[in-house]
Write a protein that holds these residues in place. Structure first.
Motif, PDB file in Angstrom:
ATOM      1  N   THR A 172      -2.227  -1.809   3.375  1.00 27.48           N
ATOM      2  CA  THR A 172      -2.033  -3.257   3.337  1.00 27.48           C
ATOM      3  C   THR A 172      -3.374  -3.977   3.375  1.00 27.48           C
ATOM      4  O   THR A 172      -3.603  -4.944   2.643  1.00 27.48           O
ATOM      5  CB  THR A 172      -1.167  -3.720   4.525  1.00 27.48           C
ATOM      6  OG1 THR A 172       0.099  -3.063   4.467  1.00 27.48           O
ATOM      7  CG2 THR A 172      -0.959  -5.227   4.499  1.00 27.48           C
ATOM      8  N   PHE A 173      -4.255  -3.504   4.213  1.00 27.61           N
ATOM      9  CA  PHE A 173      -5.586  -4.090   4.339  1.00 27.61           C
ATOM     10  C   PHE A 173      -6.330  -4.054   3.003  1.00 27.61           C
ATOM     11  O   PHE A 173      -6.898  -5.062   2.561  1.00 27.61           O
ATOM     12  CB  PHE A 173      -6.365  -3.326   5.408  1.00 27.61           C
ATOM     13  CG  PHE A 173      -7.785  -3.756   5.579  1.00 27.61           C
ATOM     14  CD1 PHE A 173      -8.094  -5.013   6.084  1.00 27.61           C
ATOM     15  CD2 PHE A 173      -8.826  -2.898   5.241  1.00 27.61           C
ATOM     16  CE1 PHE A 173      -9.415  -5.402   6.246  1.00 27.61           C
ATOM     17  CE2 PHE A 173     -10.142  -3.283   5.406  1.00 27.61           C
ATOM     18  CZ  PHE A 173     -10.434  -4.536   5.910  1.00 27.61           C
ATOM     19  N   LEU A 174      -6.307  -2.909   2.333  1.00 27.58           N
ATOM     20  CA  LEU A 174      -7.000  -2.764   1.053  1.00 27.58           C
ATOM     21  C   LEU A 174      -6.344  -3.599  -0.044  1.00 27.58           C
ATOM     22  O   LEU A 174      -7.030  -4.226  -0.856  1.00 27.58           O
ATOM     23  CB  LEU A 174      -7.040  -1.285   0.648  1.00 27.58           C
ATOM     24  CG  LEU A 174      -7.877  -0.374   1.550  1.00 27.58           C
ATOM     25  CD1 LEU A 174      -7.722   1.078   1.114  1.00 27.58           C
ATOM     26  CD2 LEU A 174      -9.342  -0.786   1.530  1.00 27.58           C
ATOM     27  N   VAL A 175      -5.018  -3.634  -0.060  1.00 24.74           N
ATOM     28  CA  VAL A 175      -4.297  -4.425  -1.068  1.00 24.74           C
ATOM     29  C   VAL A 175      -4.609  -5.913  -0.904  1.00 24.74           C
ATOM     30  O   VAL A 175      -4.867  -6.624  -1.887  1.00 24.74           O
ATOM     31  CB  VAL A 175      -2.779  -4.174  -0.973  1.00 24.74           C
ATOM     32  CG1 VAL A 175      -2.005  -5.217  -1.781  1.00 24.74           C
ATOM     33  CG2 VAL A 175      -2.446  -2.776  -1.477  1.00 24.74           C
ATOM     34  N   LYS A 176      -4.603  -6.398   0.330  1.00 26.59           N
ATOM     35  CA  LYS A 176      -4.887  -7.816   0.583  1.00 26.59           C
ATOM     36  C   LYS A 176      -6.307  -8.176   0.163  1.00 26.59           C
ATOM     37  O   LYS A 176      -6.547  -9.249  -0.405  1.00 26.59           O
ATOM     38  CB  LYS A 176      -4.672  -8.139   2.058  1.00 26.59           C
ATOM     39  CG  LYS A 176      -3.219  -8.067   2.515  1.00 26.59           C
ATOM     40  CD  LYS A 176      -2.367  -9.106   1.824  1.00 26.59           C
ATOM     41  CE  LYS A 176      -0.936  -9.089   2.338  1.00 26.59           C
ATOM     42  NZ  LYS A 176      -0.067 -10.058   1.611  1.00 26.59           N
ATOM     43  N   LEU A 177      -7.262  -7.283   0.443  1.00 33.25           N
ATOM     44  CA  LEU A 177      -8.640  -7.538   0.029  1.00 33.25           C
ATOM     45  C   LEU A 177      -8.752  -7.574  -1.495  1.00 33.25           C
ATOM     46  O   LEU A 177      -9.464  -8.416  -2.061  1.00 33.25           O
ATOM     47  CB  LEU A 177      -9.566  -6.456   0.585  1.00 33.25           C
ATOM     48  CG  LEU A 177      -9.943  -6.550   2.065  1.00 33.25           C
ATOM     49  CD1 LEU A 177     -10.877  -5.401   2.433  1.00 33.25           C
ATOM     50  CD2 LEU A 177     -10.607  -7.877   2.386  1.00 33.25           C
ATOM     51  N   ALA A 178      -8.043  -6.655  -2.163  1.00 33.83           N
ATOM     52  CA  ALA A 178      -8.082  -6.620  -3.624  1.00 33.83           C
ATOM     53  C   ALA A 178      -7.477  -7.891  -4.216  1.00 33.83           C
ATOM     54  O   ALA A 178      -8.028  -8.484  -5.158  1.00 33.83           O
ATOM     55  CB  ALA A 178      -7.341  -5.390  -4.137  1.00 33.83           C
ATOM     56  N   GLU A 179      -6.353  -8.319  -3.669  1.00 36.24           N
ATOM     57  CA  GLU A 179      -5.707  -9.535  -4.159  1.00 36.24           C
ATOM     58  C   GLU A 179      -6.578 -10.750  -3.911  1.00 36.24           C
ATOM     59  O   GLU A 179      -6.623 -11.672  -4.736  1.00 36.24           O
ATOM     60  CB  GLU A 179      -4.341  -9.694  -3.496  1.00 36.24           C
ATOM     61  CG  GLU A 179      -3.335  -8.639  -3.934  1.00 36.24           C
ATOM     62  CD  GLU A 179      -2.022  -8.724  -3.167  1.00 36.24           C
ATOM     63  OE1 GLU A 179      -1.025  -8.119  -3.629  1.00 36.24           O
ATOM     64  OE2 GLU A 179      -1.971  -9.378  -2.112  1.00 36.24           O
ATOM     65  N   ARG A 180      -7.264 -10.781  -2.790  1.00 37.14           N
ATOM     66  CA  ARG A 180      -8.188 -11.878  -2.497  1.00 37.14           C
ATOM     67  C   ARG A 180      -9.321 -11.905  -3.515  1.00 37.14           C
ATOM     68  O   ARG A 180      -9.740 -12.963  -3.993  1.00 37.14           O
ATOM     69  CB  ARG A 180      -8.745 -11.708  -1.077  1.00 37.14           C
ATOM     70  CG  ARG A 180      -9.764 -12.753  -0.651  1.00 37.14           C
ATOM     71  CD  ARG A 180      -9.124 -14.120  -0.556  1.00 37.14           C
ATOM     72  NE  ARG A 180      -9.988 -15.104   0.047  1.00 37.14           N
ATOM     73  CZ  ARG A 180     -11.045 -15.661  -0.516  1.00 37.14           C
ATOM     74  NH1 ARG A 180     -11.406 -15.290  -1.722  1.00 37.14           N
ATOM     75  NH2 ARG A 180     -11.751 -16.591   0.111  1.00 37.14           N
TER      76      ARG A 180
END
Length: 247
Positions: A172-180
């Protein structure tokens, strides 16, 4: 403990703290809090702004300090955290270019803000912003939407800490950073990781060992790649998203 001397902090390569042109923020204008303002309104906003370049690991303000200013990140990264009564630290957010912070209450800032990397900030006094918002409805609406965004982020953090496994948390942490990053016009991969493993652990409610072990497992499964400590390559985006969603 007295407030930190933001203005008096000595920075070798900064001659003064006067406001630069808003061209410094053009890359993040669509997600910055001044995004909906007209050219004239942005110019008026710039007249009440103080700009500074701060080094890494600089404490901008502490939890409980008097709420005098609101901050916007032009470039760099900031972490927000609270200290628990037993001395443990809970990081409640990582902020990047375009993000705003410092929206506190009369009781003081509800968290401590510290730079992760050398960071360029715009600082606005609450008093002057309040005066401008009375004259600029679009600024008031934008500030309200940013406050709502902060509330939503807090709710997502509660879910992240309470109901997910270690692998799901890291995914989740990596996905949120990528989406940001995509919102800023960056590719989905690689993802910049300017924060330490200890910072990530304190954000996800895990131990440093668990975070490091989870990154290693994801790398072993070829879901991610770790070419350096500051970047993560997302080799299998679909699997990572499914993992983040718990499917």
């Amino acid at each position: 403990m007295p407030p930190l001397d933001f203005d008096g902090h000595k920075i070798d390569h900064v001659a003064n703290l006067k406001s630069p042109q808003c061209r410094n923020c053009d890359i993040v204008r669509e997600i910055a809090f001044c995004a909906d303002l007209s050219h004239d309104e942005v110019s008026r906003l710039a007249t009440v702004r103080c700009h500074a370049t701060l080094p890494a690991s600089f404490t901008i303000f502490r939890e409980g300090d008097v709420v005098d200013h609101v901050y916007s990140i032009s470039n760099g990264a900031v972490k927000l955290y609270k200290l628990l009564p037993d001395g443990r630290r809970q990081i409640i957010g990582f902020l990047f270019s375009g993000d705003i912070f410092g929206l506190g209450t009369h009781d003081g800032y509800c968290y401590t803000a510290e730079t992760i990397t050398p960071t360029h900030l715009c600082r606005f006094s609450h008093r002057k912003l309040d005066s401008l918002m009375e004259e600029m409805p679009r600024l008031e609406r934008r500030m309200f939407s940013m406050a709502v965004k902060e509330l939503v982020a807090a709710q997502e953090q509660m879910l992240l800490l309470g109901r997910k496994t270690a692998r799901e948390k890291v995914a989740t942490f990596l996905v949120k950073l990528a989406e940001r990053g995509v919102k800023m016009g960056l590719p989905t991969s690689p993802v910049a990781l300017p924060m330490s493993r200890a910072d990530i652990a304190d954000y996800l409610g895990l131990t440093v060992e668990t975070v490091s072990r989870t990154f290693t497992q994801l790398k072993r499964d070829n879901i991610i790649g770790l070419p350096s400590s500051g970047h993560c390559v997302l080799n299998d985006w679909d699997t990572l998203r499914e993992m983040a969603e718990g499917t």
